[in-house]
Write a protein that holds these residues in place. Structure first.
Motif: not given
Length: 577
Positions: A342-355
């Motif tokens: 779940l952490i990894e899914k959240a991390r990827m979603a945040v990083i993708t949007q921010a990037s």
């Protein structure tokens, strides 16, 4: 013959002194590199989770691993304090698990550690927000923007007229992008800055800690909503994200059939203020001293369609948010995900949007990312991080108004029955539970299993029984009278009690459907013995809630409903202690 040996001894002692001096010098260097007053601390889940048990209770063999990450804000030193069994290395270099070190950044605070009472420190010391000081107020429904009083452009390093932002955090840069260590051997501040100027800026790489706002939906019945809160709070706590509380939910009637198929659904759901069910102010204060920021519900409307909980993302408007920084996390409803996943899914979603936002405009001062989740009911396999889940469950205080009403019912039973103790049963036999009855073979089978469970729990004619059911909420009085005759006739109690006997009609009618359910829940929690229905989240969580109150699980018996097929999921995602 003595002189040579004396010389050798002298040289030996001088060597020892030199070696000792070197080590003292190195220790002093190490100590000076770790700032004592400018660190941040977070409790996070590691990626070491034992495989799910084959057969039996899911997750019985799960390793509950908690690691405290302490990182100096201004230096590169990173250390792990290992509180429990963990396979993590001593430092977060190339060998560090990506899903762990970066999870720390999806919500870690770079401020000073939260002050706590020295004699009674909180179980979790959590960070709250990302990226330095924030003007956000506890309990506010408006997102405050981080204060940035200095120019984002530094004169330190420049390439082709492009300069490194003054708030560039090279340590964060490497932790958000561990492949830079693994693949490009970037280890120092200068290397990180040069990479940012040469490639990172154009690629939209995150270079400072971001504030992450986690918004979610709590859906359907009382305890399904509560489990939604538990999963969201647990994720927010581990990430250190700010949480925005959703509205409470109420149904129009227990007589109506609920289905996620719109053509079959009869229930109408609507939003209500969350303090109808929870002690919101107390919850906010509990987490405030632990460093986690909680925002009150911005608005009750618009409200998502709960017949499709997997896509029921928050729809309300919230002041101060940049809509370009809002991202959604799909595929979590009922998924029973391990915390690291779940952490990894959240991390990827945040990083993708921010990037994406930084690639579109490299000069923008990206302050926050909003992570929206749909209904989070059973999103998390609680056994994958039970220590955090337990603390979260303890922190979600129910409404003091409903507690007071429950106390009046308990007192009324004591007066009526002439004794303080009573047994308690949750009769999940309302019309909206008809599917379960059909699967189990009909009402006769359900009743037979209930009677067996009450006998196993020690119900007898010597003690009164509190019966909780939604029957009387929609006028099924005859059904309730038949239940009373059955229970008393089988010698399972000397009298059957229910809330309508002790509280005025107008007071009860002022409560919504889930408040009435919560009133029953709090009364049942006081029972000497408790019997519930195995496939009801209400019954299952009541057993867990009693355990949280130090009442032995052995005093709670659930009707065997294994044929319905929910036991494994409930044990895995519903266990909280």
């Amino acid at each position: 013959m003595q002189q040579p040996r004396s010389r050798r001894e002298t040289f030996f002692l001088l060597g020892i002194v030199a070696i000792a001096g070197f080590f003292i010098w190195r220790l002093c260097q190490f100590g000076s590199s770790v700032p004592q007053s400018n660190t941040f601390t977070a409790v996070l889940s590691t990626t070491q989770v034992m495989p799910r048990a084959a057969g039996g209770r899911d997750g019985d063999q799960s390793a509950k691993v908690i690691t405290e990450l302490v990182i100096g804000r201004d230096q590169g030193d990173q250390r792990f304090k290992q509180h429990r069994k963990t396979s993590l290395p001593a430092e977060t270099g190339r060998s560090n698990q990506r899903g762990t070190s970066l999870a720390a950044l999806v919500g870690l605070q770079a401020d000073a550690a939260v002050k706590t009472q020295p004699d009674k420190p909180p179980l979790l010391v959590l960070p709250g927000v990302l990226g330095g000081s924030s003007t956000t107020q506890q309990g506010s429904a408006t997102l405050g923007k981080s204060e940035v009083t200095t120019s984002r452009v530094s004169s330190e390093t420049a390439t082709g007229g492009v300069r490194v932002p003054v708030d560039f955090d090279w340590q964060t840069y490497l932790l958000y992008h561990p492949e830079l260590r693994d693949e490009e051997n970037i280890e120092t501040e200068e290397q990180a800055k040069q990479h940012y100027l040469a490639k990172g800026r154009a690629e939209g790489r995150i270079y400072k800690r971001l504030r992450v706002l986690l918004r979610y939906t709590a859906c359907t019945g009382l305890i399904n909503q509560h489990y939604s809160h538990i999963a969201a709070f647990a994720l927010g706590a581990v990430l250190g994200a700010e949480l925005v509380l959703p509205p409470a939910v109420k149904r129009d009637s227990f007589a109506h059939y609920f289905s996620t198929f719109k053509e079959q659904n009869e229930v109408k759901w609507s939003a209500d203020p969350l303090d109808a069910l929870l002690d919101v102010d107390k919850i906010i204060e509990f987490w405030r001293v632990r460093g986690l920021i909680i925002h009150k519900t911005p608005s009750l409307t618009p409200f998502p369609d709960l017949t499709q909980p997997e896509t029921a993302f928050p729809l309300y408007q919230q002041k101060g948010l940049d809509e370009e920084c809002v991202t959604r996390l799909d595929g979590v409803y009922l998924q029973n995900l391990d915390m690291p996943e779940l952490i990894e899914k959240a991390r990827m979603a945040v990083i993708t949007q921010a990037s994406a936002a930084l690639r579109a405009n490299p000069d923008r001062d990206l302050d926050h990312v909003v992570l929206d989740l749909p209904c989070t009911f059973f999103m998390l396999r609680s056994l994958s991080n039970l220590r955090v889940v337990t603390e979260v469950a303890k922190s979600l205080y129910f409404s003091p108004k409903l507690h007071a009403m429950a106390d009046r019912v308990v007192k009324g039973m004591a007066i009526a029955g002439g004794r303080d103790e009573f047994n308690a049963v949750h009769l999940r036999i309302e019309k909206d539970a008809r599917d379960w009855s059909t699967i189990m073979g009909g009402e006769a089978v359900v009743w037979h299993n209930y009677i067996m469970a009450m006998q196993k729990a020690g119900f007898s004619s010597a003690v009164g029984c509190y019966a909780a059911s939604g029957l009387l909420t929609y006028g099924a009085d005859e059904d309730m009278m038949q239940i009373i005759k059955t229970l008393e006739g089988k010698g399972l109690c000397h009298a059957v009690y229910y809330k309508e006997l002790f509280l005025p009609k107008d007071e009860l009618e002022a409560l919504n459907s889930e408040q009435k359910a919560l009133l029953d829940f709090l009364v049942l929690a006081n029972g000497k013995a408790f019997v519930g229905f195995g496939s009801s989240t209400f019954s299952f969580y009541l057993r867990e809630y009693r355990a949280l109150q130090s009442i032995p699980r052995s005093s709670s018996v659930l009707v065997d409903a294994s044929v319905i097929g929910t036991d494994s999921l409930f044990n895995s995602a519903g266990t909280v202690i």
